[in-house]
Design an enzyme around this catalytic site. Structure first.
Site, PDB file in Angstrom:
ATOM      1  N   GLU A 129       0.863  -1.183   0.000  1.00 57.98           N
ATOM      2  CA  GLU A 129       0.000   0.000   0.000  1.00 57.98           C
ATOM      3  C   GLU A 129       0.902   1.236   0.000  1.00 57.98           C
ATOM      4  OE1 GLU A 129      -2.717  -0.123   3.272  1.00 57.98           O
ATOM      5  OE2 GLU A 129      -3.466  -2.121   2.721  1.00 57.98           O
ATOM      6  N   ALA A 184       2.485   1.172   3.239  1.00 57.13           N
ATOM      7  CA  ALA A 184       2.924  -0.155   3.713  1.00 57.13           C
ATOM      8  C   ALA A 184       3.682  -0.869   2.600  1.00 57.13           C
ATOM      9  CB  ALA A 184       1.716  -0.978   4.148  1.00 57.13           C
ATOM     10  N   ILE A 207       0.682  -3.307  -7.878  1.00 58.65           N
ATOM     11  CA  ILE A 207       0.285  -4.716  -7.939  1.00 58.65           C
ATOM     12  C   ILE A 207       0.486  -5.276  -9.350  1.00 58.65           C
ATOM     13  CG2 ILE A 207      -1.585  -6.368  -7.481  1.00 58.65           C
ATOM     14  CD1 ILE A 207      -0.350  -4.681  -5.033  1.00 58.65           C
ATOM     15  N   GLU A 265       9.170  -8.094  -3.777  1.00 56.35           N
ATOM     16  CA  GLU A 265       9.142  -9.202  -2.803  1.00 56.35           C
ATOM     17  C   GLU A 265      10.233  -9.051  -1.748  1.00 56.35           C
ATOM     18  OE1 GLU A 265       7.907 -12.983  -4.063  1.00 56.35           O
ATOM     19  OE2 GLU A 265       7.113 -12.220  -5.940  1.00 56.35           O
ATOM     20  N   THR A 285      13.014  -5.723  -0.552  1.00 58.66           N
ATOM     21  CA  THR A 285      14.216  -5.098  -1.116  1.00 58.66           C
ATOM     22  C   THR A 285      15.461  -5.839  -0.619  1.00 58.66           C
ATOM     23  OG1 THR A 285      14.423  -3.636   0.782  1.00 58.66           O
ATOM     24  CG2 THR A 285      13.069  -2.830  -1.072  1.00 58.66           C
TER      25      THR A 285
END
Ligand SMILES: Cc1cc2nc3c(=O)[nH]c(=O)nc-3n(C[C@H](O)[C@H](O)[C@H](O)COP(=O)(O)OP(=O)(O)OC[C@H]3O[C@@H](n4cnc5c(N)ncnc54)[C@H](O)[C@@H]3O)c2cc1C
Length: 386
Positions: free
Chosen positions: A127, A130, A159, A366, A368
């Site tokens: 998000e 987030a 996404i 997925e 850093t």
């Protein structure tokens, strides 16, 4: 130890390699330039059974293992990074949570169409507030007692497969835990859910033919039966999903790095300056030697993580190490690929510039590189490293 691939793995590698080289490579440039999602190619992959490689046959997949899946993503990424990311997000992040936490009924309804390639999957965790701190989810889901539906409000950002997927797995806050932390649950959201929409699609540095965009939830209503796993299990589920997803991003990184090496070897052998092939200058030859060595090491780490997962062993540390190393190797090797090509490496005609632009994502998605180092350091030191 046996370093040879099994005949099944070697056959899968050779079949995908031939398909990618003969049928897919010729259309890559036009899709990348037009930033067009390759729907027809994705459908073909589905027909070949390559959109559910590690999913059991009973649930529409190919019933192969994680190593087969890693090999497939490497081979796809070696020709087309965008397609590799599309397949990795669909398989690891779309199908993965359903394999892990869905009921048989949910698998019947959602996993079979996805693993058999009829419906594309996406995963909404990130998000605006987030990212690395995925626990900071602000999207909420509340139960409406009048009809037993979950009502989701909020939004997701960045996404993969946004606007292309028919089914999204998303996380949302469903309350507060005893410790005062966000209680996060996961939901299956079909794309035709009332109150759900896809927002802006991003213009990106690379991976132009893959779709990356916003998911919006404005009172989106899903039936109670669309909760995935138990209430409050969403955080644990996504941590496990990311462990597995890291293997596929590592494999994608290796594929892109290998593509840069594949292009650099013949170039260094044939391009002449000062009356001799540039590959005969140590300055260029050593770039190639380092690329080859690091790529092989990265591949072995990815395969080891896949193998551990297939043995049912703990693979979280190995997956983080593999993803960290492979993604950084990928950036280094694709950068070196441009250096080997000189000015020709900087222009689009020679393709190596695309590999560098695409490879950079593998250091970010997925988790850093910094987050991977945190995961690894915490496991090794047993301390709450921040
Ligand atoms: C092309 C693309 C596809 C994506 N696909 C998906 C998807 O399908 N689904 C999905 O949910 N998300 C997806 N993402 C989101 C991706 O997972 C996040 O971008 C990533 O996790 C980083 O979050 P962030 O961008 O908010 O960066 P931030 O978390 O804001 O990080 C910014 C910088 O701060 C560093 N940092 C943050 N916290 C720490 C810390 N504790 N210690 C040290 N350094 C720290 C980071 O390493 C980074 O360098 C995608 C992103 C991109 C670009």
């Amino acid at each position: 130890m046996d370093y040879d691939l099994s005949p099944e793995h070697a056959l899968l590698r050779d079949t995908i390699r031939a398909f990618m080289t003969e049928e897919v490579a010729p259309v890559v440039d036009e899709h990348e330039k037009a930033r067009r999602f390759p729907r027809e190619i994705v459908d073909r992959l589905g027909e070949m059974g390559w959109l559910g490689i590690p999913v059991a046959e009973r649930w529409g997949g190919a019933g192969m293992d994680t190593l087969a899946y890693a090999i497939a993503i490497e081979e796809i990424g070696r020709v087309w990074g965008s397609l590799g990311l599309i397949v990795a997000a669909h398989t690891s992040l779309g199908c993965g949570p359903l394999v892990l936490a869905a009921t048989d009924e949910q698998k019947e309804r959602y996993l079979i169409p996805m693993a058999s390639g009829k419906v594309i999957g996406g995963y909404g965790l990130t998000e605006p507030g987030a990212g690395s701190d995925a626990g900071g989810t602000r999207t909420t889901a509340r139960l409406d007692d009048s009809d037993g539906c979950w009502v989701i409000d909020g939004g997701k950002r960045f996404i993969t497969n946004a606007g292309q997927a028919g089914t999204y797995i998303v996380t949302a806050r469903t309350g507060t835990t005893d410790k005062g932390e966000a209680e996060i649950s996961a939901f299956i959201v079909p794309s035709d859910t009332p109150g759900f929409s896809v927002g802006r699609l991003e213009e990106k540095l690379g991976l132009h033919a893959s779709a990356t965009g916003e998911l919006r939830f404005d009172g989106a209503r899903v039936p109670a039966a669309n909760m995935l796993g138990s209430k409050g299990d969403g955080f644990r589920t996504f941590l496990k999903i990311l462990d597995g997803g890291r293997i596929s991003i590592g494999a994608l990184a290796v594929g892109l790095a290998q593509a840069a090496l594949d292009a650099s070897i013949p170039y260094a052998q044939t391009r002449e300056q000062f009356g001799r092939p540039i590959g005969s200058f140590q300055g260029v030859a050593f770039l190639i030697a380092d690329m080859a060595t690091e790529i092989e090491a990265a591949r072995q780490l990815v395969w080891k993580a896949a193998w551990l997962k297939d043995q049912g062993r703990d693979y979280a540390l190995a997956a983080a190490e593999a993803k960290l190393f492979a993604s950084e190797v990928s950036s280094r090797a694709t950068n070196a690929g441009i250096q080997v090509h000189g000015g020709y490496g900087y222009v689009e005609e020679y393709k190596v510039e695309r590999y560098l632009r695409d490879a950079k994502l593998t250091e970010i998605g997925e988790g850093t590189s910094q987050v991977q180092r945190l995961v690894i350091a915490r496991r090794i030191l047993g301390l709450r490293v921040v």
